[in-house]
Design an enzyme around this catalytic site. Sequence first.
Site, PDB file in Angstrom:
ATOM      1  CG  HIS A   9       6.732   3.525   0.555  1.00  0.00           C
ATOM      2  ND1 HIS A   9       7.737   3.640  -0.381  1.00  0.00           N
ATOM      3  CD2 HIS A   9       6.769   2.229   0.987  1.00  0.00           C
ATOM      4  CE1 HIS A   9       8.343   2.467  -0.523  1.00  0.00           C
ATOM      5  NE2 HIS A   9       7.778   1.594   0.298  1.00  0.00           N
TER       6      HIS A   9
ATOM      7  CG  ASP B 187      11.857  -0.862   3.226  1.00  0.00           C
ATOM      8  OD1 ASP B 187      11.197  -1.269   4.193  1.00  0.00           O
ATOM      9  OD2 ASP B 187      11.529  -1.071   2.028  1.00  0.00           O
TER      10      ASP B 187
ATOM     11  CG  HIS C 134       9.882  -1.614  -1.263  1.00  0.00           C
ATOM     12  ND1 HIS C 134       9.636  -2.406  -0.154  1.00  0.00           N
ATOM     13  CD2 HIS C 134       9.529  -2.337  -2.347  1.00  0.00           C
ATOM     14  CE1 HIS C 134       9.134  -3.564  -0.553  1.00  0.00           C
ATOM     15  NE2 HIS C 134       9.055  -3.558  -1.875  1.00  0.00           N
TER      16      HIS C 134
ATOM     17  CG  ASP D 174      11.529  -4.604   2.790  1.00  0.00           C
ATOM     18  OD1 ASP D 174      12.634  -4.077   3.034  1.00  0.00           O
ATOM     19  OD2 ASP D 174      10.503  -3.941   2.533  1.00  0.00           O
TER      20      ASP D 174
HETATM   21  C1  SP5 Z   1       7.191  -0.231   3.815  1.00  0.00           C
HETATM   22  C2  SP5 Z   1       7.244  -1.137   2.625  1.00  0.00           C
HETATM   23  O1  SP5 Z   1       8.086  -2.032   2.565  1.00  0.00           O
HETATM   24  N1  SP5 Z   1       6.292  -0.977   1.689  1.00  0.00           N
HETATM   25  C3  SP5 Z   1       6.289  -1.788   0.520  1.00  0.00           C
HETATM   26  C4  SP5 Z   1       5.047  -1.623  -0.266  1.00  0.00           C
HETATM   27  C5  SP5 Z   1       5.048  -2.529  -1.462  1.00  0.00           C
HETATM   28  N2  SP5 Z   1       3.757  -2.624  -2.025  1.00  0.00           N
HETATM   29  C6  SP5 Z   1       3.701  -3.121  -3.364  1.00  0.00           C
HETATM   30  C7  SP5 Z   1       4.116  -4.538  -3.440  1.00  0.00           C
HETATM   31  C8  SP5 Z   1       4.304  -4.926  -4.877  1.00  0.00           C
HETATM   32  C9  SP5 Z   1       5.215  -6.067  -4.899  1.00  0.00           C
HETATM   33  N3  SP5 Z   1       5.563  -6.571  -6.187  1.00  0.00           N
HETATM   34  C10 SP5 Z   1       6.076  -7.864  -5.951  1.00  0.00           C
HETATM   35  C11 SP5 Z   1       6.517  -8.828  -6.910  1.00  0.00           C
HETATM   36  C12 SP5 Z   1       6.466 -10.170  -6.170  1.00  0.00           C
HETATM   37  N4  SP5 Z   1       7.179 -11.184  -6.813  1.00  0.00           N
HETATM   38 ZN    ZN Z   2       9.949  -2.110   1.867  1.00  0.00          ZN
END
Ligand code: SP5
Ligand code: ZN
Length: 376
Positions: free
Chosen positions: A191, A227, A229, A316
């Site tokens: 990110h 990943d 994300h 993840d």
């Molecule tokens: C490296 C990596 O995987 N970074 C991920 C960062 C995510 N941070 C924000 C998390 C927001 C998650 N929203 C979740 C809904 C849960 N049900």
């Molecule tokens: Zn991630």
Amino acid sequence: MSGAPLNHHHPFVQCRVTETCSSGDNRLMRTYFNTEHALHRGQKEMFRGEMVPCFEVPDRVDFVLKELRHRKLGPVETPEPASLDVLARTHQPRYLDFLANAWSDWVALDPANAQRDAFPSYWPIRTFRSDVVPDSFHARMGLFSFDAGTPLTSGTWVAARAGAGCALAGADRLIDGDRAAFALTRPPGHHAGADFFGGYCFLNNAAIAAQALRDGGAKRVAVLDIDYHHGNGTQAIFYARGDVFFTSIHGDPRTEYPYFLGHADEHGEGEGLGANLNLPLPRGTEFIDWRIALAQALRGIERFGAEALVVSLGVDTFVQDPISGFRLRSENYLDVGADIAGAKLPTLFVFEGGYAVHDVGINAVNVLQGFNEAAG
Ligand code: SP5
Ligand code: ZN
């Protein structure tokens, strides 16, 4: 295990001096482990209006290391931290300056801050200027970040820089002819952009490694980001470049973090047009459909003609991940590794996300084992 001969040929550049040209080892996957990782240890992150315990915890990589050793995947080493010059091939000097001094700047504001992680509160979004670096530390935190979920801690810079060193050492193994290597580090990287942190990431380890592979002689490099994300930082770093292909399979940004990048219509720009391939999938996607997207990403990499591959290895995508929405099972990760081996490229795996802490080791090492078994 395999009877494959050692590769005595440098894959990307001609050996200049025979004695210093190390031969590659195709039989074992070397791991570069960031022994400084636990210096980055956030206490809480902002999550839906509440401060909650961080998902991105030191235990994550310790579980992976334990599983690696258990399965005897290969030797584990710790390299030198990345030099500022090498980091500046990927990140802006003013951002590196900010990161290197951020903790002492934070504590200088109030000695009590030594007990508190630093978070941004103000961001220069549309209509604001980002060319002037403010004197205010709080303003600099906002200029160089994009979310409030990423605590900056006393050891963040040292840990991140040591982690980038792991990615660089892995890239060096490929330059020296190894079939594969693994950078086992946190904080993660994908990110982080050329001049911003966020999403638990500070230095973009995968991008730093891809750049090192280019600088080491690979003409075309691909980054495959699996990943959950979207790897917005990696995409942004290479978006206008035709020498590094970026492809990512991730939760659709319409509903999933990081929300503002990762759509299917982002194809790259200028020289980079056609060198960006996003494969967003809906929340709830099962492995059978995820794997079809992986095949599509791998076809893109092949068409591009990459000479080396960097994999942003987030796990993840696991069904039990607490912050993500895909439904991969532990055994699926063996197939993921085997499919990636099918690209037949020198491959560096860089550890990214994965927050089901007790399963992260099994899942990540399954990818590596699946790769090794298929690579023979
Ligand atoms: C490296 C990596 O995987 N970074 C991920 C960062 C995510 N941070 C924000 C998390 C927001 C998650 N929203 C979740 C809904 C849960 N049900
Ligand atoms: Zn991630």
